[in-house]
Design an enzyme around this catalytic site. Structure first.
Site, PDB file in Angstrom:
ATOM      1  N   GLU A  46       3.288  31.695  -8.808  1.00 43.30           N
ATOM      2  CA  GLU A  46       3.618  31.329  -9.725  1.00 43.30           C
ATOM      3  C   GLU A  46       2.696  30.298 -10.376  1.00 43.30           C
ATOM      4  O   GLU A  46       2.709  29.298  -9.499  1.00 43.30           O
ATOM      5  CB  GLU A  46       5.110  31.189  -9.727  1.00 43.30           C
ATOM      6  CG  GLU A  46       5.901  30.734 -11.002  1.00 43.30           C
ATOM      7  CD  GLU A  46       7.554  30.541 -10.742  1.00 43.30           C
ATOM      8  OE1 GLU A  46       8.028  30.103 -11.696  1.00 43.30           O
ATOM      9  OE2 GLU A  46       7.953  30.414  -9.520  1.00 43.30           O
ATOM     10  N   LYS A 115       8.864  34.754 -17.916  1.00 42.71           N
ATOM     11  CA  LYS A 115      10.048  34.425 -16.779  1.00 42.71           C
ATOM     12  C   LYS A 115      11.182  34.630 -17.505  1.00 42.71           C
ATOM     13  O   LYS A 115      11.456  33.979 -18.635  1.00 42.71           O
ATOM     14  CB  LYS A 115       9.662  33.187 -15.819  1.00 42.71           C
ATOM     15  CG  LYS A 115      10.698  33.255 -14.821  1.00 42.71           C
ATOM     16  CD  LYS A 115      10.488  31.931 -14.040  1.00 42.71           C
ATOM     17  CE  LYS A 115      11.212  31.711 -12.815  1.00 42.71           C
ATOM     18  NZ  LYS A 115      10.918  30.764 -11.768  1.00 42.71           N
ATOM     19  N   CYS A 181       9.465  34.849  -9.621  1.00 44.44           N
ATOM     20  CA  CYS A 181      10.382  34.014  -8.686  1.00 44.44           C
ATOM     21  C   CYS A 181      11.697  34.339  -8.867  1.00 44.44           C
ATOM     22  O   CYS A 181      12.393  35.108  -8.231  1.00 44.44           O
ATOM     23  CB  CYS A 181       9.839  32.856  -9.049  1.00 44.44           C
ATOM     24  SG  CYS A 181      10.233  31.606  -7.497  1.00 44.44           S
TER      25      CYS A 181
END
Length: 661
Positions: A46, A115, A181
Site C-alpha cells: 500500500e 481504497k 488493506c
C-alpha cells in the site's frame, strides 16, 4: 498462463519514507527480477511509491507530484517488459485525495482502484488524509447519477476511477481484482463482489502493523477469505524502512489458493523480499463450477467494470510447485486427527445400518489383506460402540487356489486376537466342481478362473449371512472401484461397503494408525503387541487378489500392482480427474512433478492411459454399487458424487493420453 497456472509475486521492497525516487528505483529492480522469473503479475504494498507512513506529508503537493512522476517512470520502465505491476500511490481527484492502486503494463496505465474502507481507529488516522472510493459514487438525482465513476488524467493517461468493482482480464483470460488493506478486514470486503463477478485472483496492497497475536489473525483472515471466495489471494504488506515512530511494520508477502497457503515471506526481515507462486486457475474454476452456493451468489452480483490487459509473449513454462504424490493422505501435522475422524465416519455409518436393521451379526470375508483388515477393525469398533457382542461378527476365511500362507496366517491371527467368531470354508472343491460343470480347463488361468473363485466366496458370505441373520460387510475400496478391479457380483457386492470411500493409499495409513492406537480405539486384546505386529505385517504384505496359485514356497505370486499399475499413481490420477475434472494433459504435468525421480514419463503415460480406459469401461460396476459412507472429498457413489452413464465413450481422453510425451 500455461496448463492453467498463473504465476504471481508479492513483493516487499526497500523503502524510504517520502523518498519517491529511491522507492521507485527499488521497485524497478524487483520488477525486472520478477519478469525474469516468468511472473505475470507482481503486487507491491500500500502506498509503495511514497511509503505508507508519510502522515501529514500526504498534504504536500510536492510529494503528490513526485508520486505521479514516479508512476510515469514506471510506465516508461515497463514498456518492453511482459509483466503487470500493481503499485500503490496517493492520487488527488478534484479536491479529494485517494489511496490508490495503479495497474501498469507495457507502458500503459490500465486502471486505478481506490481504497474503500479507511481505518480511523486505534493507531490509524487515514480519514485525516484520504477519501473513500464511495465518494466516487454519484449522488442520487444528480446529473452524474448512473455514471460509473470519474475519468482522471494521471501520468498523462486518462483512466477511469470508480466505486464499482473492477475486473482486469489478461490476454489468456485470467481475471483479477484489487482491494487495499482494510478492505479485507471489513464486514463486506470488496473481494466478495470481485469474486462473484469473475475475479479468479485478488491482489491486496497492504500496510499492516505488527501487534502481538495479530499475525495469526491476519493469516486466518486471508485464508478464510480465499476459501470463502474460492479464489487466489496475493497479499503484500510493507516492511522495514517504514516509520517506526509509533508502530512497526514487519513485512508480509503471502500467496493463498482456495484457503491453502502456497508461500509466505520472512517477517521482520531487514532486506527486500519477493515470494513467487503459481495459482491453479483451472482448479479454482472447477471448484466454483461445482459449488452451487457460489453459483447462487453470482446470480445476486451487481454491475462491474471490465478492463482488458495487453497480450504478452509466451515464455518457457516451469511448474514451481510440487504436488503431493499422495493427495488422499493427510499431512503429518494433522494426520492422526484426520485418520481418527475417518474411522469415526466409517464406524458411524455401519453402526447406523446395524441399528436400523436390528442386525446383531455381521459377516466378513477375511483374506489377511489390507481391505478386509480395515473392514474387520471398523466392524469390531461399531459393535463395541453399539454394545453388541463381537462374537456376533463372523469372519470367514476361504482359502482357494492362490491363497498364500502369509495372508492365511494373518487372517487367523486377526480374528483370534479381536475375539470374533472365526470360520474357515475352503472353496477349492466347489470351484473345481464349478469348472467341471461349465467345462472350463482349471489349468487355464484366465478371467473365468479368477472370477469363479471371487463369486464362490461372495455366495458363501451371503449364505452364511442368511444362516446367522446378519449382513455381509463389503471390503472393496475406492481405488478398486475407480479401476473396476472387482469381480462383478463377486467381491463387488455386499450389504454395506465400509471402505467404499477410502482409497488404497489411505488404507495403509489407517491400518497402521490402528496398530499403534489400540487402547484409545477400544481394540486392545489380551496381548496388544501381537495384534500390532499382525496389523503392521498386513500393511507390508504385497497387494493381491490371490486368485492364481502361490509360488512353490507358498508366497504370493499374483501382485495387483504388477497387473493394474501402482496404486499411488492411480490414486493421484483419481484425485485430480474426479476432484477437479482436469484433462489427462494437466494430470500428466502434475504427475511428472509429483513423482519426479520415482517414475519416468513413459511409465506415467502408460498407467494414466490405463486408468482412463478402465475408468470408463468399468462404470457399469459403480452404477449398481452397494451403500457405503463417503469419508473424503472424492466419492464414486452413483447416488452421490458421481453420476455417469455406463456406456460413455472414452475416445477424447484416450486420444489426449496418446498425444502425451
Amino acid at each position: 498462463m500455461k496448463h492453467g497456472f498463473f504465476t504471481v509475486a508479492a513483493a516487499i521492497p526497500a523503502v524510504r519514507v517520502a523518498d519517491v525516487q529511491y522507492n521507485v528505483s527499488e521497485m524497478e529492480a524487483m520488477i525486472a527480477q520478477a519478469e525474469g522469473q516468468g511472473v505475470e503479475v507482481i503486487v507491491f504494498p500500500e502506498l509503495s511509491l511514497t511509503g505508507y507512513s508519510c502522515q501529514d506529508l500526504f498534504r504536500q503537493q510536492l510529494l503528490l507530484d513526485k508520486a505521479e512522476a514516479a508512476l510515469l517512470m514506471l510506465l516508461d520502465f515497463t514498456r518492453k517488459l511482459d509483466i503487470i505491476c500493481i503499485v500503490g500511490l496517493p492520487v488527488r481527484i478534484d479536491s479529494l485525495l485517494y489511496n490508490c492502486a495503479a495497474v501498469v503494463q507495457q507502458g500503459t496505465l490500465l486502471g486505478l482502484v481506490a481504497k474503500t474502507y479507511l481505518p480511523n481507529y486505534g493507531e490509524f488516522y487515514e480519514k485525516r488524509w484520504f477519501a473513500s472510493s464511495t465518494t466516487l459514487r454519484p449522488q442520487s438525482g444528480s446529473v452524474a447519477a448512473g455514471r460509473q465513476g470519474k475519468t482522471v488524467y494521471l501520468a498523462g493517461t486518462p483512466v477511469l476511477v470508480t466505486h464499482q468493482p473492477q475486473v482486469f482480464v489478461t490476454a489468456d483470460g485470467v481475471r483479477f481484482g484489487i482491494e487495499i488493506c482494510e478492505d479485507l478486514w471489513a464486514p463486506l470486503p470488496p473481494s466478495n463482489q470481485l469474486a462473484v463477478v469473475g475475479a479468479d485472483v485478488v491482489f491486496n496492497l497492504s500496510a499492516t502493523d505488527e501487534l502481538s497475536g495479530k499475525h495469526q489473525y491476519l493469516m486466518s483472515l486471508i485464508r478464510q477469505q480465499s476459501a470463502r471466495t474460492i479464489s487466489g489471494y496475493v497479499y503484500s504488506s510493507c516492511g522495514f524502512g517504514e516509520s517506526t515512530q509509533d508502530v512497526v511494520y514487519g513485512g508480509n508477502a503471502i500467496v493463498v489458493e482456495n484457503g491453502r497457503l502456497l508461500c509466505e515471506a520472512e517477517r521482520f526481515s531487514f532486506k527486500p523480499q519477493m515470494r513467487v507462486a503459481q495459482i491453479d486457475i483451472d482448479m479454482l474454476r472447477a471448484e466454483r463450477q461445482n459449488n452451487t452456493t457460489f453459483r447462487t451468489a453470482v446470480e445476486q452480483s451487481g454491475p462491474y467494470v471490465e478492463v482488458g490487459c495487453k497480450p504478452v509473449q509466451q515464455r518457457e513454462f516451469r511448474l514451481l510447485r510440487r504436488p503431493d504424490p499422495h493427495p488422499f493422505v493427510p499431512a503429518d501435522g494433522v494426520k492422526d486427527q484426520a485418520l481418527s475422524e475417518i474411522l469415526d465416519i466409517q464406524v458411524a455409518g455401519l453402526a447406523k445400518r446395524l441399528h436400523h436393521t436390528g442386525c446383531r451379526h455381521a459377516v466378513i470375508g477375511i483374506s489377511g489383506g489390507l481391505d478386509s483388515t480395515l473392514a474387520l477393525l471398523v466392524t469390531v469398533m461399531a459393535f463395541r460402540k453399539l454394545g453388541l457382542d463381537v462374537k456376533g461378527i463372523v469372519g470367514v476365511t476361504m482359502p482357494g487356489l492362490g491363497t498364500s500362507s502369509r495372508t492365511h496366517d494373518n487372517a487367523d491371527k486377526e480374528m483370534q486376537l479381536l475375539g470374533i467368531t472365526a470360520r474357515e470354508i475352503s472353496i477349492a472343491k466347489a470351484v473345481a466342481q464349478h469348472f467341471e460343470d461349465i467345462g472350463h480347463d482349471p489349468g487355464q488361468h484366465d478371467v473365468t478362473y479368477e472370477n469363479a473363485q471371487a463369486r464362490e466366496r461372495t455366495q458363501i458370505l451371503m449364505d452364511v449371512a442368511n444362516q446367522v441373520g446378519g449382513m455381509v460387510i463389503g471390503t472393496g475400496d475406492l481405488s478398486e472401484l475407480a479401476l473396476g478391479w472387482a469381480t462383478y457380483n463377486g467381491d463387488h457386492m455386499s450389504m454395506y461397503g465400509v471402505n467404499a470411500g477410502v482409497p488404497k493409499t489411505l488404507i495403509q495409513h489407517l491400518v497402521r494408525y490402528v496398530a499403534f492406537n489400540l487402547e484409545s480405539l477400544q481394540l486392545q486384546p489380551a496381548v496388544p503387541s501381537q495384534l500390532t505386529q499382525v496389523l503392521l505385517d498386513v500393511v507390508e504384505t504385497p497387494i493381491s487378489p490371490e486368485l492364481t496359485p502361490a509360488d512353490t514356497d507358498g508366497r504370493i505370486a499374483q501382485k495387483t500392482e504388477d497387473l493394474v499399475g501402482p496404486y499411488e499413481l492411480h490414486d493421484f490420477f483419481l484425485y485430480y480427474i474426479l476432484r477437479y475434472g482436469f484433462p489427462p494433459r494437466k494430470v500428466f504435468v502434475l504427475a511428472q512433478q509429483a513423482f519426479s525421480g520415482m517414475y519416468d514419463d513413459e511409465t506415467i503415460k502408460h498407467w494414466l492411459t490405463t486408468f482412463c480406459r478402465r475408468f470408463f469401461a468399468q462404470q457399469f460396476k459403480r452404477s449398481c454399487l452397494p451403500d457405503g459412507p463417503k469419508v473424503g472429498i472424492v466419492s464414486l457413489s452413483p447416488r452421490g458424487d458421481w453420476r455417469m452413464p455406463s456406456d460413455a465413450c472414452s475416445a477424447l481422453w484416450l486420444k489426449e493420453c496418446e498425444a502425451l510425451g
